[in-house]
Structure formats: structure tokens, C-alpha cells
Write an enzyme that holds these catalytic residues in place. Structure first.
Site, PDB file in Angstrom:
ATOM      1  N   ASP A 127       0.866  -1.182   0.000  1.00  0.00           N
ATOM      2  CA  ASP A 127       0.000   0.000   0.000  1.00  0.00           C
ATOM      3  C   ASP A 127       0.902   1.231   0.000  1.00  0.00           C
ATOM      4  O   ASP A 127       1.389   1.642   1.053  1.00  0.00           O
ATOM      5  CB  ASP A 127      -0.882   0.026   1.263  1.00  0.00           C
ATOM      6  CG  ASP A 127      -1.994  -0.999   1.221  1.00  0.00           C
ATOM      7  OD1 ASP A 127      -2.814  -0.933   0.302  1.00  0.00           O
ATOM      8  OD2 ASP A 127      -2.025  -1.874   2.107  1.00  0.00           O
ATOM      9  N   ARG A 197      -7.084  11.157   1.655  1.00  0.00           N
ATOM     10  CA  ARG A 197      -6.535  10.175   0.708  1.00  0.00           C
ATOM     11  C   ARG A 197      -7.215  10.289  -0.652  1.00  0.00           C
ATOM     12  O   ARG A 197      -6.681   9.796  -1.659  1.00  0.00           O
ATOM     13  CB  ARG A 197      -6.725   8.761   1.247  1.00  0.00           C
ATOM     14  CG  ARG A 197      -5.968   8.463   2.528  1.00  0.00           C
ATOM     15  CD  ARG A 197      -6.476   7.188   3.188  1.00  0.00           C
ATOM     16  NE  ARG A 197      -6.246   6.013   2.373  1.00  0.00           N
ATOM     17  CZ  ARG A 197      -6.811   4.826   2.603  1.00  0.00           C
ATOM     18  NH1 ARG A 197      -7.682   4.686   3.604  1.00  0.00           N
ATOM     19  NH2 ARG A 197      -6.538   3.790   1.824  1.00  0.00           N
ATOM     20  N   LYS A 227      -9.010   1.348  -5.993  1.00  0.00           N
ATOM     21  CA  LYS A 227      -9.729   0.936  -4.777  1.00  0.00           C
ATOM     22  C   LYS A 227     -10.567   2.096  -4.241  1.00  0.00           C
ATOM     23  O   LYS A 227     -10.273   3.251  -4.533  1.00  0.00           O
ATOM     24  CB  LYS A 227      -8.748   0.425  -3.714  1.00  0.00           C
ATOM     25  CG  LYS A 227      -7.733   1.473  -3.215  1.00  0.00           C
ATOM     26  CD  LYS A 227      -6.747   0.838  -2.236  1.00  0.00           C
ATOM     27  CE  LYS A 227      -5.839   1.903  -1.630  1.00  0.00           C
ATOM     28  NZ  LYS A 227      -4.787   1.327  -0.768  1.00  0.00           N
ATOM     29  N   HIS A 228     -11.689   1.814  -3.529  1.00  0.00           N
ATOM     30  CA  HIS A 228     -12.247   0.557  -3.080  1.00  0.00           C
ATOM     31  C   HIS A 228     -13.655   0.451  -3.675  1.00  0.00           C
ATOM     32  O   HIS A 228     -14.570   1.106  -3.169  1.00  0.00           O
ATOM     33  CB  HIS A 228     -12.355   0.508  -1.569  1.00  0.00           C
ATOM     34  CG  HIS A 228     -11.118   0.912  -0.825  1.00  0.00           C
ATOM     35  ND1 HIS A 228     -10.737   2.229  -0.635  1.00  0.00           N
ATOM     36  CD2 HIS A 228     -10.178   0.154  -0.212  1.00  0.00           C
ATOM     37  CE1 HIS A 228      -9.619   2.272   0.074  1.00  0.00           C
ATOM     38  NE2 HIS A 228      -9.249   1.026   0.345  1.00  0.00           N
ATOM     39  N   HIS A 240     -12.361  -1.174   8.462  1.00  0.00           N
ATOM     40  CA  HIS A 240     -11.400  -1.827   9.345  1.00  0.00           C
ATOM     41  C   HIS A 240     -12.083  -2.228  10.653  1.00  0.00           C
ATOM     42  O   HIS A 240     -11.698  -3.200  11.300  1.00  0.00           O
ATOM     43  CB  HIS A 240     -10.230  -0.887   9.667  1.00  0.00           C
ATOM     44  CG  HIS A 240      -9.309  -0.653   8.518  1.00  0.00           C
ATOM     45  ND1 HIS A 240      -9.547   0.311   7.577  1.00  0.00           N
ATOM     46  CD2 HIS A 240      -8.157  -1.264   8.163  1.00  0.00           C
ATOM     47  CE1 HIS A 240      -8.570   0.289   6.681  1.00  0.00           C
ATOM     48  NE2 HIS A 240      -7.710  -0.655   7.009  1.00  0.00           N
ATOM     49  N   ASP A 312     -10.405  -6.357  -0.455  1.00  0.00           N
ATOM     50  CA  ASP A 312      -9.684  -5.619   0.565  1.00  0.00           C
ATOM     51  C   ASP A 312      -9.230  -6.658   1.598  1.00  0.00           C
ATOM     52  O   ASP A 312      -9.622  -7.830   1.539  1.00  0.00           O
ATOM     53  CB  ASP A 312     -10.599  -4.559   1.193  1.00  0.00           C
ATOM     54  CG  ASP A 312      -9.830  -3.395   1.803  1.00  0.00           C
ATOM     55  OD1 ASP A 312      -8.609  -3.533   2.015  1.00  0.00           O
ATOM     56  OD2 ASP A 312     -10.459  -2.358   2.083  1.00  0.00           O
TER      57      ASP A 312
END
Length: 386
Positions: A127, A197, A227-228, A240, A312
């Protein structure tokens, strides 16, 4: 006697005719039909697959992380245990984290040793988005600091340069896959996982910037990963920690969230990462996209994408809090995923997939679809020797 004379006469005529033909008929030049590059690739991949066992095919569909040694130190030198796992599970790939990186020379050796341990060359991923998600920033590896995507302010030249600079460093280290660029659109200020991001808050800017970054990365021989999917920029939960939800209907997704992914699919990006994101107003199965055939079918059919679909990380809360490791891996493959990334329990995931094939729950044809895509990418990278 009459029959014998007739036979001899016929034989003489045949010999005479044959001699005459030799004198009058010219030899035709041999025609060599050269195969196209695509045909040569198909042949090489088919030849490899012909000799692969089910276990080897399953292994190709798994990408694992090996961050730490038993004493909790970072695994910067390949351990005997990890080398054995790479070989025994026939792994198709490994993802590196900051714990694996120290110096450039150390990382090159670690990557080379991993490749030596594998029975087929590995996809080595990382990553490396730059900005807040940078494994390189935590190492002693020389590199140019890349700003957060948001701070590039829609400058596609800067995005392409960033991709090229990251690709150059990764390629030198032997890392051939980057899990970037972010193709999510930051439309929800409450979103905590994407934030800076993202390249922007509108679909076209994100599409342009993600495309430019991917172009720069791929110019250095490193595969890019969008992604995603189906879009993590307007979810209120970090996957997460738990299940993320996209409440939009299909029309909204087509007009906004899907736009960058569609652009990258059209441009032939090597990998697409599917998030652990449910779409209650689009799919009926109630599953996160990473385990949902309905969601993967959207990616394949709606976006016309035929590259590698990777999940993921499967050790995230959105998966492990709801599904046993083996069951999750089987669901992902049944849904059409090509690579299962970081199952929490490698042994359970591997054995569950092998058993599912043996019982017919997953057909070997389903495996072959994915393995063909994976080996095709490895061929394109010069990793498969004919």
C-alpha cells in the site's frame, strides 16, 4: 496370366505417371504462420495451468502478509517458517508492510528470498499511496515524499509524477503491485477512512487524477490497483472496524461513485480492489461487495472489467466480526473474486477453498477463470518462463 499382365501394365503406367509428376510439379514453399503476442501468452498460460493441481491453483488466489516474527519484531529477513508457508500453500502473492521495510538492500533481499521460496513467481504488493498511507516513509529507503491526494488539488501532472516516482522506487525493490490509486470520491465529510486520501469531491476530478497516477505507476512496470469498489468515500463506517454501508441506489452509483472505476476499467488497469461495503439499495444478498456475486457482476458487466478483482484485507473487522475465515474465503471466490487478500487464518482459508472444490461447491472452472487472469498478469510482467 491375364490378371498378372493387367497388373504389371497398371503398375508401369503408375510409375510413368509418377515420374512425369516429379518433373512437372514444383514444390510449394512451406508457410509459417506466426502467432500473435496474445496467442503466445494464451499458450504459455494454458501450458502452466495444464500441469497445476487444485491446491496450486487455490494457492495462486491467496495473497498473504507476514509482518512480524514470533518475538513481535518486524520480519525484515525471511524466516524459515514463512519460506515454508510460501512453498507449502503455493502462494500467488505476498503484501509487504512497514514492518518488512528497513533499507533498500534489505528489502531487495527479502523480496528476492521470497521469490526463491515460491514454486511460481509471486506478485509482491504494497500500500503506497503517498501522504498518510506510505510504508516507505517509515523506512530508510530513499524516496521522494508524496503529498496526500487531496493536496495535489486536481493537478494531473503532479499525480502522474507521483505515480512514476513511487513506481520507480518500488520497481527497484522488486515490488510489482501497488494498491493505489484511491478511486473513492470524498463526498461525505463524516467519512474517517478516506478523507485526504481522496483526490477530490467530484467524480471527474477523481477519475482524471487516479488515471494519471496509475499511468505514472505503470510506466515503471508496477501494476496499479483501483480501490475501493463500489466506493468508500460516502460511507459512515471504517471497514477496518465494522461493516461499511453505501445507501445509494444504482443510478446514483453509476453517475458518481462508479465514474472513476469505469474510467480505470476502460484504460485496462491491472487490478480492482473490492471493499467490504454493503449496498442495500442495489444488491439483495446483504453481503459486503467483497463477498457478493451481485456486486462483482456489476464490476464485470456494468463496468466491463476483465482484469484481476482482489478483495480488501480479509482480516478487517467488516469480515472477521461476521464470518469465519474459511467461509469468507469461499464466499469471495464463489462471488467471482480472483485474489483473496490477507485472510486472517491462512490455513483455514486454504483448506476451506480446497475442500469446496473437492465437494463441487466451487467448480474447477471457477478457479481456472481466476488463475488464468493471475498468470496472464505474471506473463505480462515477464515472470512466466515458457
Amino acid at each position: 496370366m491375364k490378371k498378372s499382365m493387367t497388373f504389371l501394365l497398371a503398375a508401369a503406367v503408375a510409375m510413368f505417371a509418377g515420374c512425369g509428376q516429379e518433373e512437372t510439379v514444383e514444390k510449394q514453399p512451406e508457410v509459417t504462420v506466426e502467432k500473435t503476442a496474445e496467442e503466445l501468452k494464451e499458450d504459455a498460460v494454458a501450458e502452466k495451468m495444464e500441469h497445476m493441481t487444485v491446491e496450486e491453483k487455490v494457492g495462486q488466489m491467496l495473497m498473504m502478509d507476514f509482518r512480524k516474527n514470533p518475538d513481535d519484531s518486524g520480519m525484515t529477513v525471511l524466516s524459515e517458517d514463512v519460506a515454508k508457508k510460501i512453498a507449502d500453500y503455493h502462494l500467488g502473492g505476498v503484501i509487504l508492510f512497514a514492518e518488512n521495510l528497513d533499507t533498500a538492500e534489505q528489502t531487495k533481499k527479502l523480496v528476492a528470498d521470497m521469490q526463491k521460496a515460491a514454486d511460481m513467481p509471486l506478485l509482491i504488493g504494497i500500500d503506497e499511496e503517498g501522504g498518510m498511507v506510505s510504508r516507505l516513509d517509515k523506512s530508510q529507503i530513499p524516496h521522494t515524499s508524496i503529498p496526500n491526494a487531496k493536496d495535489m488539488n486536481g493537478d494531473t501532472a503532479q499525480a502522474e509524477t507521483a505515480g512514476k516516482e513511487i513506481g520507480s522506487v518500488l520497481s527497484e525493490l522488486g515490488i510489482n503491485v501497488d494498491f493505489a490509486p484511491i478511486a473513492d470520491i470524498h463526498t461525505n465529510p463524516e467519512n474517517t477512512v478516506i478523507g485526504d486520501r481522496a483526490y477530490g469531491t467530484d467524480a471527474q476530478t477523481v477519475a482524471d487524477m487516479a488515471s494519471a497516477f496509475a499511468k505514472g505507476l505503470e510506466s515503471e512496470g508496477v501494476s496499479a490497483t483501483a480501490k475501493h469498489f463500489p466506493g468508500h468515500g460516502d460511507t459512515g463506517t471504517d471497514s477496518h472496524d465494522g461493516m461499511a454501508v453505501s445507501e445509494h441506489d444504482l443510478q446514483r452509483l453509476q453517475e458518481v461513485e462508479f465514474v472513476p472505476f469505469h474510467r480505470l476499467a476502460d484504460e485496462g488497469i491491472d487490478l480492482m480492489m473490492v471493499g467490504h461495503i454493503t449496498m442495500p439499495n442495489v444488491t439483495d444478498d446483504g453481503l459486503p461487495a467483497s463477498l457478493s456475486k451481485e456486486a462483482i457482476d456489476l464490476l464485470r458487466d456494468e463496468l466491463d472489467y476483465d482484469g484481476i478483482v482482489i478483495t480488501d484485507a480479509m482480516n478487517m473487522g467488516a469480515i472477521v466480526d461476521y464470518y469465519p475465515d474459511g467461509e469468507a474465503a469461499v464466499k469471495a471466490v464463489e462471488a467471482g473474486v480472483d485474489i483473496v487478500l490477507m485472510p486472517a487464518d491462512l490455513d483455514d482459508a486454504y483448506n476451506s477453498l480446497c475442500e469446496a472444490v473437492q465437494t463441487g461447491e466451487i467448480s474447477e472452472n471457477r478457479l481456472d477463470e481466476s488463475v488464468e487472469r493471475i498468470l496472464s498478469l505474471k506473463y505480462d510482467k515477464g515472470m512466466l518462463v515458457p
